[in-house]
Scaffold this motif. Structure first.
Motif, PDB file in Angstrom:
ATOM      1  N   LYS A   1       0.819  -1.213   0.000  1.00 50.81           N
ATOM      2  CA  LYS A   1       0.000   0.000   0.000  1.00 50.81           C
ATOM      3  C   LYS A   1       0.853   1.262   0.000  1.00 50.81           C
ATOM      4  O   LYS A   1       0.406   2.317  -0.454  1.00 50.81           O
ATOM      5  N   GLU A   2       2.076   1.141   0.491  1.00 52.51           N
ATOM      6  CA  GLU A   2       2.987   2.286   0.484  1.00 52.51           C
ATOM      7  C   GLU A   2       3.784   2.377  -0.817  1.00 52.51           C
ATOM      8  O   GLU A   2       4.596   3.291  -0.989  1.00 52.51           O
ATOM      9  N   GLY A   3       3.561   1.424  -1.717  1.00 53.03           N
ATOM     10  CA  GLY A   3       4.264   1.444  -2.993  1.00 53.03           C
ATOM     11  C   GLY A   3       5.626   0.797  -2.968  1.00 53.03           C
ATOM     12  O   GLY A   3       6.373   0.886  -3.950  1.00 53.03           O
ATOM     13  N   ALA A   4       5.968   0.116  -1.865  1.00 53.43           N
ATOM     14  CA  ALA A   4       7.264  -0.566  -1.764  1.00 53.43           C
ATOM     15  C   ALA A   4       7.098  -1.995  -2.273  1.00 53.43           C
ATOM     16  O   ALA A   4       7.147  -2.966  -1.511  1.00 53.43           O
ATOM     17  N   PHE A   5       6.902  -2.132  -3.587  1.00 53.75           N
ATOM     18  CA  PHE A   5       6.559  -3.426  -4.177  1.00 53.75           C
ATOM     19  C   PHE A   5       7.643  -4.477  -3.951  1.00 53.75           C
ATOM     20  O   PHE A   5       7.354  -5.619  -3.588  1.00 53.75           O
TER      21      PHE A   5
END
Length: 356
Positions: A140-144
């Motif tokens: 959800k924070e974009g830290a894939f």
């Protein structure tokens, strides 16, 4: 919590310091009190002091001090022999969420929390619920990239769905759908987690086609019905479908999961032959599936699910070598070879309890 009344004296001395803008003093007092409680084996009191102090320090924007107390909390967990429960996990997820994404503080706490849960829970890869929470938070924070190993390690069907959605989002920045399909399917298969692999590939295929309609094949029927659960009584057999796309690796990934689902080691010769043909046909086209690293993983899957021995050496024709092994040709190699891993994929009725 039972320790609250016992810890109130310490907390009454610690928490006002945080409110007054004296985080260093609060941090030192928390460590002092917790050390005394731990030394006298009042573990629950030490846990309460450390948790509440760490939580308030993190809320006050002190990630270094908060993470240090959270790490101390895990040391007390270890000394007490605290097992993974809703309560013990819940303290950690609260602190992980409050740590924030700046710097390395959160990663430090996550790594220690997962290591504790692996030692004091039933799963060697770490508590599935903790892994899922961390993976979804990072996604959800974009830290894939950071989220990926946690969602794979969780092994839950919900985690597989989140992983599929994340890979669809990630693919928007570049990369072929087939590459992302393999990144989900192969690790799940290597762990013997058929349900997660199937949940992932079904969800990923559906969502990636929805986001990229051009992937749908125009040369053949959009779906191919197959028999997902062969049975002597046709009334008991269920149907399944493969969604045909223009991405060969994505097509292979769907077929690979269905083939492994039918595996019974050396007993199911039809499934073994299907696996050999599947790998040989697609590897002959070159591309990602012919990559040496990927081929090595496929050989391991062949051993795990179909009891197919590895080739004697790096073959010029991997399909022919695998076929020779299947038909009983000598596997070669010295007598010191270790016994290969074997597994029987978990049936749906048993795996549901593990994955949910």
């Amino acid at each position: 919590m039972a320790a609250s009344s016992s810890s109130s004296k310490a907390l009454n001395a610690i928490l006002p310091l945080i409110t007054a803008g004296q985080p260093y003093e609060a941090h030192q007092k928390a460590r002092t009190f917790a050390s005394r409680y731990q030394k006298s084996r009042q573990f629950d009191t030490a846990i309460d002091v450390l948790f509440q102090s760490a939580r308030e320090l993190l809320k006050a924007g002190q990630p270094g001090s908060g993470t240090d107390l959270a790490s101390f909390l895990l040391e007390v967990y270890e000394n007490k022999g605290e097992t993974v429960t809703e309560e013990s996990r819940g303290r950690l997820t609260q602190l992980i969420a409050l740590t924030g994404s700046n710097g390395s503080w959160r990663k430090t706490l996550i790594d220690k929390a997962v290591a504790w849960s692996a030692k004091h829970g039933p799963c060697p890869a770490g508590d599935p619920d903790l892994q899922h929470y961390v993976g979804e938070l990072l996604y959800k924070e974009g830290a894939f990239e950071a989220a990926e190993p946690h969602l794979l390690a969780a092994g839950k069907r919900d985690s597989a769905r989140v992983l599929a959605q994340m890979f669809v989002d990630w693919s928007a920045a570049g990369g072929s759908p087939g590459t992302f399909a393999l990144r989900g399917v192969l690790p799940y298969l290597l762990n013997g987690n058929i349900l997660a692999a199937r949940t992932f590939i079904n969800s990923f295929t559906r969502q990636i086609i929805s986001s990229k309609p051009s992937l749908a094949s125009s040369n053949v029927s959009e779906t191919i019905p197959i028999n997902a659960n062969p049975a002597s009584d046709s009334a008991m057999a269920t149907t399944d479908e493969i969604v045909v796309t223009t991405d060969l690796v994505l097509n292979w990934s769907q077929l690979a999961v269905r083939t492994c689902q039918r595996a019974k080691g050396a007993e199911n010769k039809a499934a073994r032959e299907a696996w050999v043909r599947l790998c040989g046909t697609y590897q002959s086209k070159g591309g990602l599936l012919a990559n040496p690293n990927v081929r090595g993983i496929l050989m391991e899957i062949a051993q795990l699910y179909f009891a197919i021995p590895p080739p004697r050496a790096q073959p010029a024709n991997p399909f022919g070598d695998m076929l020779s092994s299947l038909l009983g040709a000598p596997a070669g190699g010295g007598g010191n070879a270790t016994a290969p891993r074997r597994l029987a994929p978990v049936g749906p009725s048993t795996a549901t309890d593990v994955l949910d």
